[in-house]
Design an enzyme around this catalytic site. Structure first.
Site, PDB file in Angstrom:
ATOM      1  N   GLY A 246      19.834 -31.139  -5.741  1.00  5.99           N
ATOM      2  CA  GLY A 246      19.833 -30.685  -7.101  1.00  5.99           C
ATOM      3  C   GLY A 246      19.917 -32.147  -7.908  1.00  5.99           C
ATOM      4  CB  SER A 247      20.788 -32.321 -11.568  1.00  5.62           C
ATOM      5  OG  SER A 247      22.108 -31.833 -11.571  1.00  5.62           O
ATOM      6  N   GLY A 251      25.299 -33.386  -8.230  1.00  7.21           N
ATOM      7  CA  GLY A 251      25.613 -34.151  -6.993  1.00  7.21           C
ATOM      8  C   GLY A 251      27.019 -35.025  -7.287  1.00  7.21           C
ATOM      9  CD  GLU A 268      18.237 -36.002   0.596  1.00  5.23           C
ATOM     10  OE1 GLU A 268      17.487 -36.684  -0.256  1.00  5.23           O
ATOM     11  OE2 GLU A 268      18.355 -36.487   1.822  1.00  5.23           O
ATOM     12  CB  CYS A 302      13.317 -34.484  -5.642  1.00  7.67           C
ATOM     13  SG  CYS A 302      12.995 -33.910  -3.998  1.00  7.67           S
TER      14      CYS A 302
END
Length: 514
Positions: A246-247, A251, A268, A302
């Site tokens: 995610g963002s 994270g 990630e 991403c």
């Protein structure tokens, strides 16, 4: 869009009245006991499902189930665990189109990309099946006579997987298929924007499990909840590993919570990916890569290309080609064949894009193409946009921030050293690429003095990683690695064994203690 694919997958059986289950698994079938929320499709803004958030008490049930199942599952031989994954992969093949339709419904991907995402699931199953017979350690020479050292890799425990809306099945599969052959039990917390995708994945797994009565029940579960549930997962020491996609903001929160209890996190996170186009580049080849990497998935990958670093000698020609190519992109309903760009996920994403474009102009940038909302020839209620091209200086603050939308910032350079410095100056470090016909430039780019990203490509774009390589990035991207290569080691614990087969007890380092 007909919804028969939900019936084909058995998803409609996973609900009580008009509310879908929020806690499901081989031994769990529960409606959430928290607040109710609606899931809408980005295609047209229409409601497609209703859920109730799971509660902390329901999460506790899931964790207990995963812990109990792990005790038996970790003793199952790895090739037999691989057989389970093989059957999962075959079921994904059988239901590929239905699974892709669920992705399109919830994430807005065009069908070609949704089918590609399901293919990633299938491919990682194939990889994991082979891996199930290769979970190997080392034999190490001992300094003590009559002794042998070796390393073993053992199952880790219940693993939590937190996924984002943009790859709701692929990212889950990268983690879950590898985790299963490693002997871990898996708990998925999906994005609240794509919970039907999670139910589809769970339905496939449970169908595979039905044909293998020797595998313990409860080895995988889904819990659908809000950020509070995600935070509880991060802080619970019974999850030795939390894999979160995610963002960077999300994270950082997960990483801090897991780190505070000395657990492992596999993160990630954001990408602010760049491509260098040199004076020697094949512009026809580069153009194809730029357009897919920057405009594919409506800029919501991403690995989306966000910064185009062009040599001053090719900038004008490349921009002219890009504007022509962007003008030909078909934007519209992702379920209609021929459309190449679907909608943004929601209004918030659209607002973020507009705010970024405004900031870019305020910081001296010029919008060369696109950026506006498309309202003609698209379904009402969806947020469709024309991908944008912006000429701007490389050190503008907005360029260093990732906006999850199709904005391509065009930057310039004169020397290769300058280009690499521009590539590396942002806080994110996921994917990167260079287009060049010079061997020296290519080798420099992939060397220690080149790109600082986890992915560095030559003459291909930033998107479209294969499952055979470890996927992930550096810096604010989180440092995690999923999928191929030796990423499986994150899902296991390592033990070093020293075995004394002699008749004496010599100590290491020549110590005498008598």
């Amino acid at each position: 869009m007909s919804m028969t694919f939900l019936e084909n997958l058995g998803i409609n059986q996973l609900k009580s009245e008009n509310v879908y289950y929020s806690v499901i698994g081989s031994d769990l079938r529960q409606t959430g006991e928290g607040s109710e929320f609606a899931v809408t499709s980005p295609i047209n803004g229409m409601e497609v499902a209703r859920f109730k958030n799971a509660t902390p008490a329901q999460l506790e049930q899931v964790i207990i189930t995963a812990e109990e199942a792990f005790k038996a599952f970790c003793t199952i031989p790895a090739p037999l665990r691989g057989e389970l994954v093989r059957r999962i992969g075959n079921l994904a093949r059988e239901h590929k189109e239905d699974l892709a339709k669920v992705i399109t419904l919830e994430s807005g991907k065009i069908m070609a990309e949704a089918l590609g995402e399901v293919q990633e699931w299938i491919d990682v199953c194939d990889f994991a099946v082979g891996l199930s017979r290769q979970l190997h350690g080392k034999t190490i020479v001992s300094e003590r006579p009559g002794h042998r050292m070796m390393e073993q890799w053992q199952p880790l425990g219940p693993v939590a997987v937190i996924t984002a809306f943009n790859f709701p099945m692929a990212v889950w599969a990268w983690n879950t298929m590898i985790g299963l052959v490693c002997g871990d039990t898996m708990v998925l917390k999906p994005s609240e924007k794509a919970p039907l995708c999670a139910l589809a994945c769970q339905a496939i797994l449970e169908k595979a499990l039905q044909s293998m009565p020797n595998i313990p029940r409860g080895i995988f579960s889904v819990i659908i909840g809000d950020r509070d549930i995600g935070q509880l997962i991060a802080t619970d020491k019974r999850f030795p590993l939390v894999s979160a996609t995610g963002s960077t903001r999300m994270g950082r929160s997960v990483g801090e919570a897991v780190g505070a209890r000395l657990g492992r996190s596999l993160l990630e996170l954001g990408g602010n990916n760049a491509m260098i186009v040199t004076a020697t580049a094949d512009l026809d080849l580069a153009l194809r890569a730029i357009v897919f990497s920057a405009a594919g998935t409506a800029g919501q990958r991403c690995t989306t290309l966000r910064r185009l670093i062009t040599h001053t000698s090719v900038k004008a020609d490349l921009i002219q080609r890009l504007k022509k190519s962007y003008a030909s992109l078909t934007i519209g309903d992702p379920t209609v064949d021929g459309n190449l760009v679907g909608p943004l996920i929601d209004q918030c994403s659209f607002a973020a894009m507009q705010n970024a474009l405004t900031a870019a102009q305020e910081q001296g940038g010029e919008v060369l193409f696109g950026g506006e909302r498309v309202t003609v020839g698209v379904p009402d209620g969806g947020y469709y946009v024309r991908p944008a091209i912006v000429s701007i200086r490389h050190d503008a603050p907005v360029v260093h921030q990732e906006t999850f939308a199709p904005i391509l910032y065009v930057l310039t350079y004169t020397t290769m050293t300058q280009a690499i410095d521009i590539q590396n100056e942002v806080p994110q470090g996921l994917s990167s690429a260079i287009f060049t016909e010079s061997m020296r430039e290519a080798e420099l780019f992939v060397s220690a003095a080149g790109s600082d990203c986890g992915i560095a490509n030559v003459n291909i774009g930033t998107s479209g990683a294969e499952i055979g390589g470890a996927f992930g990035g550096e810096k604010e991207t989180g440092g995690g690695r999923e999928s191929g290569s030796d990423a499986w080691k994150a899902y296991m614990r390592r033990t070093t064994n020293t075995i004394n087969y002699g008749g004496e007890l010599p100590l290491a380092q020549g110590i005498v203690f008598e």
